[in-house]
Design an enzyme around this catalytic site. Structure first.
Site, PDB file in Angstrom:
ATOM      1  N   ASN A   1     -12.184  -3.002   0.478  1.00  0.00           N
ATOM      2  CA  ASN A   1     -11.146  -3.239   1.483  1.00  0.00           C
ATOM      3  C   ASN A   1     -11.829  -3.488   2.822  1.00  0.00           C
ATOM      4  O   ASN A   1     -12.521  -4.484   2.966  1.00  0.00           O
ATOM      5  CB  ASN A   1     -10.167  -2.060   1.531  1.00  0.00           C
ATOM      6  CG  ASN A   1      -9.108  -2.231   2.606  1.00  0.00           C
ATOM      7  OD1 ASN A   1      -8.530  -3.312   2.734  1.00  0.00           O
ATOM      8  ND2 ASN A   1      -8.853  -1.226   3.397  1.00  0.00           N
ATOM      9  N   GLU A   2     -11.692  -2.617   3.770  1.00  0.00           N
ATOM     10  CA  GLU A   2     -12.296  -2.846   5.093  1.00  0.00           C
ATOM     11  C   GLU A   2     -13.679  -2.221   5.133  1.00  0.00           C
ATOM     12  O   GLU A   2     -13.895  -1.239   5.831  1.00  0.00           O
ATOM     13  CB  GLU A   2     -11.401  -2.248   6.179  1.00  0.00           C
ATOM     14  CG  GLU A   2     -10.181  -3.056   6.460  1.00  0.00           C
ATOM     15  CD  GLU A   2      -9.325  -2.446   7.572  1.00  0.00           C
ATOM     16  OE1 GLU A   2      -9.584  -1.313   8.011  1.00  0.00           O
ATOM     17  OE2 GLU A   2      -8.368  -3.127   7.987  1.00  0.00           O
TER      18      GLU A   2
ATOM     19  N   GLU B   1       0.862  -1.192   0.000  1.00  0.00           N
ATOM     20  CA  GLU B   1       0.000   0.000   0.000  1.00  0.00           C
ATOM     21  C   GLU B   1       0.889   1.229   0.000  1.00  0.00           C
ATOM     22  O   GLU B   1       1.962   1.231   0.604  1.00  0.00           O
ATOM     23  CB  GLU B   1      -0.911   0.022   1.229  1.00  0.00           C
ATOM     24  CG  GLU B   1      -1.745   1.315   1.267  1.00  0.00           C
ATOM     25  CD  GLU B   1      -2.900   1.300   2.246  1.00  0.00           C
ATOM     26  OE1 GLU B   1      -2.826   0.554   3.232  1.00  0.00           O
ATOM     27  OE2 GLU B   1      -3.870   2.041   2.009  1.00  0.00           O
TER      28      GLU B   1
ATOM     29  N   CYS C   1      -6.629   1.294   2.728  1.00  0.00           N
ATOM     30  CA  CYS C   1      -7.528   2.447   2.768  1.00  0.00           C
ATOM     31  C   CYS C   1      -7.443   3.314   1.519  1.00  0.00           C
ATOM     32  O   CYS C   1      -8.415   3.988   1.181  1.00  0.00           O
ATOM     33  CB  CYS C   1      -7.233   3.283   4.004  1.00  0.00           C
ATOM     34  SG  CYS C   1      -7.698   2.454   5.519  1.00  0.00           S
TER      35      CYS C   1
END
Ligand code: AHR
Length: 649
Positions: A379-380, A55, A245
């Protein structure tokens, strides 16, 4: 009593983050036997099992693996001169630009003034320059007058000493690309670049770039060779990118959009990085993504390091921590372009060179497909708003590309109501893998070594997509690495369920990080591998081909006497591989009952990470060999150690 004291001491150290232990290692007389069905495969270990997750956090991309040395080369940060120190007459313009999607450029004007006109670029906490190597300074430029204008190019040391000078002459009123080679004879960790007009006149410049010649494989627009080598040395099986993120974005507009990251780098629109702030004490308003490291480069990097690519795409939701109303998310009736992005990405990676997106890949230099097998959506994310969005993605991908494995998410928590809800929805949607994330304390890692023993074998598989052991200080340490090693015996023992796993985050710049611990630290010239790195490496280099049963009293070895162990067979090298972790302060004598071995002797190779200093960040594995009597091999396991034994069958 002895066991109790030992437990207390260990847990105290673990939770308080004590570094050097107050007691010396001692023997514990208790005899322990582990039984290993050395030649009976339980199930294969996937080649993708251990991987890396990249990332752009901690300046991992721009300022990190992406070898560009100039910050804000396109003058597209919100403050267009961020990263630059102008002097004299310097303006930002956008009329008649060189690059449609990066329209700002700089105009430098110089008459007969005493003060000179020019610009300095600070780089990413300076620029790493190596003596005797070549650097390419390039720019797009034009003059506003009839006469050519010369520019002086200088590299300047941290102590303000000019150590390389070249000249560039710009002529003509049309945008043209110019390149000059610099060959400094001095090594500097925090150099900067200065451009000064020599002749009177007005000049426009854009995309001012400085790249080392010695990128990985000497590729233009390339990557830092030392950081790529550090990834290769991990022997990763899977490469997850580009986040995290940043996939979600702080807002919908700033989400990661892969289509903006391909084609000529000059025209890839700069995007603010989600990590421009994290914790109030570390703000990085100058953290942007040039996207020079884009999806094409990520696929190429996967290929270079021998890992299967696993792109993560935005599912129509921006970061839910940042946006709790629906304004910053795509409504369901707005989702089609997001789904199309996923389908187009598969075509970009795998389509023929005559397909619309495959053609772009071919034109960028890779006519052969990248053979993409996995894709992650979201993602989350959490809640029904995620599930509702994931569903049409799954349907569309299944319909067009039934062989692609789809990774769904289980949110940012590793357990609890939301996690359970998402898991049950992932089963309903029949995704292939579920991404789990855990940044947890040492005790959690130790007690979760059994986490997957009871997972449903008929459900989607697990991708442990982000994990790291966080002590109170959140620093890298041998303690954290040891707990990760202990936990990972549980991943290996359950390799029929856990098919991919990636530590996170991967990279951190020592002068510009937002999150720790991290696997690999670097400055502008060097790489620092952590004990956590070596744990990952010891697993990935010793994953073997098949898991075999390792038990004590017919139970998994997952914490009793502070011991954790797992075993695999390597059918290619004909070896039994045992991994054993001792998180306690006692030396342990273990008899390994290697079922299936005839009486005899074996020379085993041993790799070990061991230290009584649990705060140690410099630890590297030692290598040795040992003579063993088989089938009942006796081994002493040192306190606070992680060891891998390779025993010829
Ligand atoms: O790895 C750092 C961050 O942790 C990732 O971006 C995110 O997915 C998680 O919250």
């Amino acid at each position: 009593m002895k066991t109790k004291i030992q437990k207390l001491a260990c847990l105290c150290c673990l939770s308080a983050g004590i570094s050097v232990l107050p007691v010396c290692a001692q023997d514990n007389a208790q005899e322990i036997q582990f039984d290993i069905q050395a030649k009976q495969s339980l199930f294969p270990v996937q080649s993708t099992m251990y991987g890396v997750f990249f990332e752009d956090i901690n300046f991992g991309a721009d300022g990190g693996i992406y070898a560009e040395l100039v910050k804000n080369r396109s003058f597209e940060f919100q403050d267009a001169l961020m990263g630059w120190i102008p002097f004299g007459t310097v303006k930002i313009e956008e009329k008649d630009p060189c690059f449609e999607r990066n329209p700002h450029y700089v105009r430098l004007s110089f008459g007969q003034e005493i003060t000179q006109t020019g610009l300095e670029n600070e780089g990413f906490k300076g620029m790493g320059i190596k003596a005797g190597e070549s650097y390419f300074l390039s720019t797009y430029a034009r003059v506003q007058s009839k006469r050519p204008v010369r520019i002086r190019i200088e590299l300047i040391s941290e102590s303000n000493h000019i150590f390389e000078t070249k000249e560039l002459t710009v002529s003509g009123n049309d945008w043209k690309k110019y390149q000059v080679t610099l060959t400094p004879q001095q090594t500097e960790k925090r150099a900067h670049l200065r451009l000064t007009l020599i002749d009177p006149g007005t000049i426009d410049m854009d995309h001012i770039s400085l790249f080392p010649e010695n990128t990985y494989k000497k590729r233009p627009n390339g990557l830092r060779a030392d950081l790529v080598e550090a990834l290769k040395d991990l022997h990763p099986g899977i490469f997850r990118f580009p986040g995290g993120c940043i996939v979600e974005g702080t807002t919908r507009a700033t989400r990661y959009q892969w289509k903006n990251t391909i084609g000529p780098v000059e025209n890839r629109p700069t995007n603010i990085n989600r990590w421009f702030y994290t914790f109030s004490y570390r703000k990085f308003p100058d953290y942007y993504q040039s996207l020079g490291l884009g999806f094409y480069e990520y696929f190429l990097l996967s290929e270079d390091i021998g890992a299967e690519p696993l792109p993560v795409l935005n599912c129509g939701l921006s970061c839910q921590y940042e946006n709790d109303d629906m304004d910053e998310h795509a409504r369901l009736d707005e989702l089609q372009p997001y789904i199309q992005d996923a389908l187009d990405l598969i075509e970009f990676a795998n389509g023929s060179a005559s397909s619309k997106w495959g053609k772009i890949r071919a034109e960028m230099g890779h006519p052969a497909p990248f053979n993409l097998k996995f894709i992650a959506i979201g993602n989350e994310q959490w809640g029904s708003i995620y599930v509702e969005r994931l569903k049409p993605f799954v349907e569309a991908i299944r319909a067009k590309y039934p062989d692609i494995k789809i990774v769904g998410g289980s949110g940012p928590q590793a357990s609890g109501e939301e996690f359970d809800y998402l898991w049950s929805e992932m089963k309903n949607l029949q995704v292939d893998l579920v991404d789990e994330h855990y940044y947890r304390h040492p005790e959690w890692f130790l007690s979760n070594a059994k986490r997957y023993d009871s997972y449903d074998r008929n459900a989607p598989k697990v991708f442990a997509g982000e994990y790291a052991c966080h002590t109170d200080t959140q620093a890298n340490s041998f303690l954290a690495a040891l707990c990760e090693a202990a936990f990972m015996t549980g991943l290996e023992r359950n390799a029929d369920v856990v098919q991919l796993c990636t530590y996170a985050p991967l990279f951190a710049h020592v002068d510009a990080w937002q999150w720790r611990p991290d696997l690999i630290w670097f400055d502008n010239l060097s790489v620092f591998k952590t004990p956590n790195y070596y744990v990952q490496q010891m697993y990935s280099r010793n994953k073997g081909t098949d898991v075999v049963k390792l038990t004590r009293n017919n139970q998994p070895v997952a914490g009793e006497n502070d011991l954790y162990a797992s075993a695999a067979l390597d059918k290619q090298t004909n070896e039994l591989i045992i991994k054993v972790v001792n998180t306690g302060m006692y030396r342990r004598s273990i008899t390994w009952n290697l079922e299936g071995f005839a009486d005899g002797k074996r020379t085993a190779k041993v790799q070990s990470l061991q230290s009584l200093d649990l705060g140690n960040t410099q630890l590297v594995p030692t290598e040795s060999s040992i003579e063993l009597d088989v089938p009942k091999a006796k081994l002493t396991i040192k306190p606070f150690s992680f060891s891998v034994y390779r025993i010829p069958l």
